[in-house]
Design an enzyme around this catalytic site. Structure first.
Site, PDB file in Angstrom:
ATOM      1  N   HIS A   7       0.821  -1.206   0.000  1.00  0.00           N
ATOM      2  CA  HIS A   7       0.000   0.000   0.000  1.00  0.00           C
ATOM      3  C   HIS A   7       0.857   1.259   0.000  1.00  0.00           C
ATOM      4  O   HIS A   7       2.044   1.208   0.277  1.00  0.00           O
ATOM      5  CB  HIS A   7      -1.002   0.022   1.169  1.00  0.00           C
ATOM      6  CG  HIS A   7      -0.412   0.333   2.510  1.00  0.00           C
ATOM      7  ND1 HIS A   7      -0.140  -0.643   3.451  1.00  0.00           N
ATOM      8  CD2 HIS A   7      -0.053   1.503   3.094  1.00  0.00           C
ATOM      9  CE1 HIS A   7       0.362  -0.083   4.529  1.00  0.00           C
ATOM     10  NE2 HIS A   7       0.427   1.224   4.345  1.00  0.00           N
ATOM     11  N   GLU A  56      -3.939   3.751   1.089  1.00  0.00           N
ATOM     12  CA  GLU A  56      -4.332   4.010   2.471  1.00  0.00           C
ATOM     13  C   GLU A  56      -4.604   5.502   2.615  1.00  0.00           C
ATOM     14  O   GLU A  56      -3.722   6.333   2.396  1.00  0.00           O
ATOM     15  CB  GLU A  56      -3.206   3.596   3.417  1.00  0.00           C
ATOM     16  CG  GLU A  56      -3.462   3.941   4.869  1.00  0.00           C
ATOM     17  CD  GLU A  56      -2.243   3.698   5.756  1.00  0.00           C
ATOM     18  OE1 GLU A  56      -2.221   4.290   6.849  1.00  0.00           O
ATOM     19  OE2 GLU A  56      -1.334   2.962   5.364  1.00  0.00           O
ATOM     20  N   ASN A  60      -7.404  13.018   9.753  1.00  0.00           N
ATOM     21  CA  ASN A  60      -7.237  13.443  11.140  1.00  0.00           C
ATOM     22  C   ASN A  60      -8.267  14.523  11.452  1.00  0.00           C
ATOM     23  O   ASN A  60      -8.303  15.568  10.793  1.00  0.00           O
ATOM     24  CB  ASN A  60      -5.820  13.993  11.364  1.00  0.00           C
ATOM     25  CG  ASN A  60      -4.781  12.912  11.231  1.00  0.00           C
ATOM     26  OD1 ASN A  60      -4.743  11.982  12.010  1.00  0.00           O
ATOM     27  ND2 ASN A  60      -3.944  13.016  10.220  1.00  0.00           N
ATOM     28  N   HIS A  75       3.502  10.261  -6.881  1.00  0.00           N
ATOM     29  CA  HIS A  75       2.186   9.836  -7.368  1.00  0.00           C
ATOM     30  C   HIS A  75       2.106   8.311  -7.397  1.00  0.00           C
ATOM     31  O   HIS A  75       3.115   7.631  -7.239  1.00  0.00           O
ATOM     32  CB  HIS A  75       1.925  10.399  -8.775  1.00  0.00           C
ATOM     33  CG  HIS A  75       2.872   9.880  -9.811  1.00  0.00           C
ATOM     34  ND1 HIS A  75       4.073  10.492 -10.088  1.00  0.00           N
ATOM     35  CD2 HIS A  75       2.797   8.808 -10.634  1.00  0.00           C
ATOM     36  CE1 HIS A  75       4.699   9.814 -11.035  1.00  0.00           C
ATOM     37  NE2 HIS A  75       3.952   8.777 -11.378  1.00  0.00           N
ATOM     38  N   GLU A 117      -1.214   8.852 -11.990  1.00  0.00           N
ATOM     39  CA  GLU A 117      -0.854   8.686 -13.397  1.00  0.00           C
ATOM     40  C   GLU A 117      -1.765   7.641 -14.032  1.00  0.00           C
ATOM     41  O   GLU A 117      -1.953   6.556 -13.457  1.00  0.00           O
ATOM     42  CB  GLU A 117       0.610   8.240 -13.512  1.00  0.00           C
ATOM     43  CG  GLU A 117       1.100   8.079 -14.922  1.00  0.00           C
ATOM     44  CD  GLU A 117       2.574   7.685 -14.972  1.00  0.00           C
ATOM     45  OE1 GLU A 117       3.070   7.458 -16.080  1.00  0.00           O
ATOM     46  OE2 GLU A 117       3.220   7.598 -13.903  1.00  0.00           O
TER      47      GLU A 117
END
Length: 123
Positions: A7, A56, A60, A75, A117
């Protein structure tokens, strides 16, 4: 020895808007979520059945600072099965931020300015 990429993390100011963006733009949906009892943050993993790799999203509560999610140099890349259809969708969404027809790719930005992308499957 083996290593497997699983991830990449990015921060989201508006988790609902970011989740909606990724679902509409790329068909990525929530796979699981972690929350503390006090509701001060959330971690949401999104993905699809095409890959085990996940994005992920970290949110907050009441965060007022600036996240450094990188710029176009930082990216993730996504391979799509119908480049023209995705390009039309992303054009309609107004999220294309850079195109490179010579290389056969373009970039979209999520609500937090994170670049993705877009590459054709048959590149």
């Amino acid at each position: 020895m083996r290593a497997k990429l699983i991830h990449r993390n990015t921060h989201a100011y508006d988790l609902d808007a970011t989740l909606a963006f990724y679902e509409k733009a790329l068909g990525l949906t929530e796979k699981r979520r972690k929350l503390p009892e006090d509701g001060s943050w959330a971690i949401v993993f999104i993905g699809n059945d095409q890959s085990d790799f996940e994005l992920e999203l970290t949110w907050n509560k009441d965060y007022e600072g600036t996240y450094d999610n990188g710029n176009g140099d930082t990216h993730v890349a996504v391979e799509v099965d119908d480049y023209d259809a995705y390009h039309a969708l992303h054009e309609e969404m107004g999220c294309i931020v850079k195109e490179n027809p010579r290389m056969g790719l373009y970039f979209i930005a999520d609500p937090d300015g994170c670049w993705v992308e877009i590459l054709p499957e048959d590149r």
